[in-house]
Design an enzyme around this catalytic site. Sequence first.
Site, PDB file in Angstrom:
ATOM      1  N   GLY A  14       0.824  -1.207   0.000  1.00  0.00           N
ATOM      2  CA  GLY A  14       0.000   0.000   0.000  1.00  0.00           C
ATOM      3  C   GLY A  14       0.858   1.258   0.000  1.00  0.00           C
ATOM      4  O   GLY A  14       2.059   1.215   0.263  1.00  0.00           O
ATOM      5  N   VAL A  15       0.204   2.375  -0.259  1.00  0.00           N
ATOM      6  CA  VAL A  15       0.947   3.630  -0.375  1.00  0.00           C
ATOM      7  C   VAL A  15       1.489   4.103   0.970  1.00  0.00           C
ATOM      8  O   VAL A  15       2.561   4.713   1.038  1.00  0.00           O
ATOM      9  CB  VAL A  15       0.070   4.722  -1.027  1.00  0.00           C
ATOM     10  CG1 VAL A  15      -1.107   5.108  -0.130  1.00  0.00           C
ATOM     11  CG2 VAL A  15       0.894   5.946  -1.395  1.00  0.00           C
ATOM     12  N   CYS A 103      -4.848  -7.877  15.812  1.00  0.00           N
ATOM     13  CA  CYS A 103      -3.801  -8.139  14.826  1.00  0.00           C
ATOM     14  C   CYS A 103      -2.548  -7.328  15.128  1.00  0.00           C
ATOM     15  O   CYS A 103      -1.428  -7.836  15.015  1.00  0.00           O
ATOM     16  CB  CYS A 103      -4.313  -7.818  13.420  1.00  0.00           C
ATOM     17  SG  CYS A 103      -3.084  -8.052  12.118  1.00  0.00           S
ATOM     18  N   CYS A 204      -8.531  -7.050   8.654  1.00  0.00           N
ATOM     19  CA  CYS A 204      -7.077  -6.941   8.535  1.00  0.00           C
ATOM     20  C   CYS A 204      -6.467  -8.213   7.944  1.00  0.00           C
ATOM     21  O   CYS A 204      -6.617  -9.295   8.501  1.00  0.00           O
ATOM     22  CB  CYS A 204      -6.503  -6.676   9.934  1.00  0.00           C
ATOM     23  SG  CYS A 204      -4.738  -6.441   9.996  1.00  0.00           S
TER      24      CYS A 204
END
Length: 290
Positions: A14-15, A103, A204
């Site tokens: 991801g960014v 998580c 998640c």
Amino acid sequence: MNRKPKICIGLSGGVDSSVAALLLKQRGCDVFALFMQNWHDTTGTLHGECEWEEDRAVAEMVARKIGIPFHFVDLSDEYRQRVVDYMFSEYEKGRTPNPDVLCNREIKFDAFWKAAQALGADYVATGHYCRKDSFTAPDGSTVYRILAGSDPNKDQSYFLCQLSQEQLATALFPIGDITKPEVRRIAREAELPSAEKKDSQGICFVGKVDLPVFLQQKLQSHEGDIVEIPRSFYAGRPEPQTLEEMAAPIRYRREDGGHRQAHRRAILHHRPAEGTGHRRPRRILFPDRQ
């Protein structure tokens, strides 16, 4: 000569984590990337069968673009045992879990951190939008705190609320003091492969799921009443403030005009997927209060 601390960035593809890695590299840190796979089963997922493989490919391209080593670890067994099994258990008890909070405590800053340490890491960094600071307690010990991220629309400090002091001591959040638009700008200017990648949604590391189908992997479907309590129900009476008040029985009007007692405890009754042979639960409303 003292060596530089070695930092492991949890690179997801991801960014956010990509820019976190870039900023660490630009600051002259000794940084390497570690991508973790936490899920194999695609039952109930709403995207392609191998979405994690695409994420891994993007993460590897980002690491190559930045110029940092890339590693891979499979934590799917730990994730199932410590996060997914807990989620099923909570839904079975009629409670709504938050697997993302667990998580972070059990996987990202525990199992993942141990894998990073095995590769020589002194710190672990993530792309969370939050900040960390510390102060000295009266006994001389250092106390770490999680603070809200600078971007009010992306603050993720809540999801780290269960981290221990030991976990926080070695955690870094490089993008906590910048905003999401700034993160996108940095990624575009650096021509990172993840610059235009959409934010992930859903559970998640599992992704966006059809929750009834996902839960029916382990849980039986049951028909039941769905009790909706609109805010107008509390007109002229105080809303519950304590757990005892929340647990107290209430009276509500049925669709046939009668009355019935219920409890405010949230019990999740999902509508089963089409074709399972189960009927949709009855829907109990407040016709006199609509």
